[in-house]
Design a protein around this motif. Structure first.
Motif, short mmCIF file in Angstrom:
data_model
loop_
_atom_site.label_atom_id
_atom_site.label_comp_id
_atom_site.label_asym_id
_atom_site.label_seq_id
_atom_site.Cartn_x
_atom_site.Cartn_y
_atom_site.Cartn_z
N UNK A 1 0.83 -1.21 0.00
CA UNK A 1 0.00 0.00 0.00
C UNK A 1 0.86 1.27 0.00
N UNK A 2 1.97 1.22 0.77
CA UNK A 2 2.90 2.37 0.75
C UNK A 2 3.40 2.62 -0.66
N UNK A 3 3.77 1.54 -1.34
CA UNK A 3 4.31 1.67 -2.71
C UNK A 3 3.24 2.23 -3.64
N UNK A 4 2.03 1.76 -3.47
CA UNK A 4 0.94 2.22 -4.35
C UNK A 4 0.74 3.72 -4.20
N UNK B 1 13.13 2.09 -4.87
CA UNK B 1 12.51 2.19 -3.53
C UNK B 1 12.83 0.92 -2.75
N UNK B 2 13.40 1.13 -1.53
CA UNK B 2 13.88 -0.02 -0.78
C UNK B 2 13.56 0.17 0.71
N UNK B 3 14.37 -0.42 1.59
CA UNK B 3 14.07 -0.33 3.03
C UNK B 3 14.99 0.64 3.77
N UNK B 4 15.78 1.43 3.03
CA UNK B 4 16.64 2.43 3.67
C UNK B 4 16.44 3.77 2.96
N UNK C 1 13.34 5.21 0.71
CA UNK C 1 12.61 4.19 1.46
C UNK C 1 11.11 4.24 1.15
N UNK C 2 10.55 3.11 0.77
CA UNK C 2 9.11 3.10 0.45
C UNK C 2 8.26 3.24 1.71
N UNK C 3 8.88 3.02 2.87
CA UNK C 3 8.13 3.15 4.12
C UNK C 3 8.13 4.61 4.58
#
Ligand code: ADP
Ligand code: ASP
Ligand code: MG
Length: 453
Positions: A26-29, A226-229, A284-286
């Motif tokens: 959902x974050x990516x969307x 887009x990744x986790x950092x 970061x995608x988050x």
């Protein structure tokens, strides 16, 4: 597609953790919805799935053990499916992929056939892209799940296929461009197809490379990873919490970092970006609001020391012949065998009667590991010594060849450690050292503290 949109096209790639579950998707969307320039989306397999597939493809297992791994994969994908409002529509397509996956997993020749392994590995990205395109449509974005194998043409080197740039450009222009006018194409990273239509893969972490290749083929202006950092850091943030994100990097610096272990980017990602001058963003995608790193041809700063990287699980091979001084063609013989076994050499040093070189030897690689056959073949004409348990630590920066005092500062920082091998890169952007794996974390921290903090 209008000229304007073509010129401002953005390709966005979302890594494994970014599509690990429904909430992450959902974050990516939202990121996609917020940027109308994003028309091509490349996704990795959901986190953990490719590792499970690699286990199945490379380890001899009982049927029951295979089944267990398949159940684990199924759990990850089903959890996402269940959250979809259109779950009923997507379920048969997911089921189809799961059936073909299970058939390949139980295929008698899987362990011996590289083409079957790649066909199996491709299922991770094929499942995640199917699910993610549904998530995107759910929030009102017109999206389509696109089979990248129609476009991403490669040679037949399964496991590490080489993309055919001309064919990719032609196919992308013909099959993707018109649709991008009003649709977001959600496609798979990491996978491709050879001339015969067999599925191939680009090597572990290859989805970044896919994104850059598609950006190049479609003349995109930007490519987002887009990744986790929240960007590319001064060193792996898992090594030390003093690592900090870099606002900018040059293509060369980023390429060196990726080659020497910064897992955040696949080593080949910068090649298409450099050729086509495509700006690459890492974030970061988050936490998209935290910004990230922009990688471009020119940077505002050119520091001598930009970052420290580490590549684990290196072996050092020394081949020795008393006849080397007179033996013409000795090096050629050694490297022909290395090339035949598709091993890639990183550092090399020579003395009068011996040559030492390092090889990458990670356990979860899909590439060939240094094996007994290679050693046996080398042993036929020279003495071979294999030393394990080393890591490669690299300082990445600028003008490292010519600036005064650069190396003395580096050596002062690591004076307390045993450096087994030291090499200046063939370009001015790196200096690498081979150190005991038990020391490597401290070596990275010492270099980071003295050169960067
Ligand atoms: P993805 O699944 O999104 O492709 P990866 O796991 O391949 O993500 O890459 C992201 C990871 O790379 C980070 O979690 C981080 O631990 C690691 N990493 C290694 N070196 C660096 C670095 N210099 N900067 C940022 N991340 C790094
Ligand atoms: N899924 C593949 C891997 O884990 C490719 C990628 O994530 O980039 O290696
Ligand atoms: Mg990755």
């Amino acid at each position: 597609m209008s000229e304007n949109l073509v010129n401002s096209l953005n390709v966005a790639k979302f890594g494994g953790t970014s599509v690990a579950n429904y909430a992450a998707m959902q974050n990516c969307a939202s990121i996609i919805k917020n940027n109308p320039k994003t028309k091509v989306v490349v996704v990795s397999a959901s986190a953990g799935v490719t590792n499970l597939l690699v286990d199945i493809a490379h380890t001899a297992m009982s049927k029951q053990q295979i089944q267990q791994k398949l159940t684990e994969i199924d759990k990850i994908q089903r959890a996402i499916l269940q959250e979809l409002t259109q779950a009923k529509l997507v379920a048969p397509k997911l089921q189809q992929l799961q059936s073909s996956l299970s058939e390949l997993a139980l295929h008698e020749e899987l362990l011996h056939r590289a083409d079957l392994k790649d066909a199996l590995l491709s299922h991770g990205e094929r499942m995640s892209s199917l699910l993610f395109s549904a998530v995107l449509m759910q929030i009102g974005v017109k999206a389509e799940n696109f089979d990248v194998r129609k476009v991403l043409k490669t040679n037949s080197e399964f496991g590490q296929a080489v993309p055919d740039l001309e064919q990719i450009k032609a196919a992308a222009t013909q099959l993707m461009l018109a649709t991008l006018q009003d649709t977001v194409l959600v496609t798979q990273g990491f996978i491709g197809a050879d001339e015969q239509g067999n599925t191939t893969t680009l090597g572990r972490g290859g989805s970044d490379f896919t994104a850059a290749l598609l950006a190049e083929a479609l003349n995109a202006q930007t490519c987002e990873i887009w990744t986790d950092v929240i960007g590319v850091y001064t060193t792996d943030p898992r090594i030390t919490d003093t690592a900090r994100p870099l606002p900018e990097l040059s293509f060369e610096e980023a390429a060196e970092m990726a080659t020497f272990g910064a897992k955040v980017l696949h080593p080949a990602t910068m090649e298409p970006a450099l050729r086509q001058d495509i700006k690459v963003f890492v974030g970061s995608s988050r936490e998209p609001e935290k910004g990230g790193t922009w990688i471009a041809r020119d940077c505002e700063t050119e520091p001598a020391y930009r970052a420290i990287t580490r590549r684990k699980e290196q072996v050092m091979v020394t081949v020795k012949t008393p006849k080397m001084m007179y033996a013409q063609g000795f090096l050629q013989k050694v490297f022909t065998i290395i090339a035949k076994h598709k091993l890639s050499v990183d550092l090399i040093t020579t003395s009068e009667i011996s040559v030492s070189f390092t090889l990458d030897n990670p356990a979860n690689s899909v590439l060939e590991r240094l094996n007994l056959d290679t050693i046996e073949e080398l042993s036929q004409f020279c003495e071979v010594l294999v030393e394990e348990n080393y890591d490669l630590v690299t300082v990445v920066g600028n003008n490292m060849h010519s600036a005064a005092g650069v190396s003395s500062k580096i050596f002062a920082a690591v004076a307390d450690y045993n450096l087994r091998m030291i090499c200046y890169g063939a370009n001015p952007h790196n200096l690498s050292m081979l150190v005991n794996d038990t020391d490597s974390r401290e070596v990275v921290c010492a270099l980071h503290r003295d050169l960067i903090e």
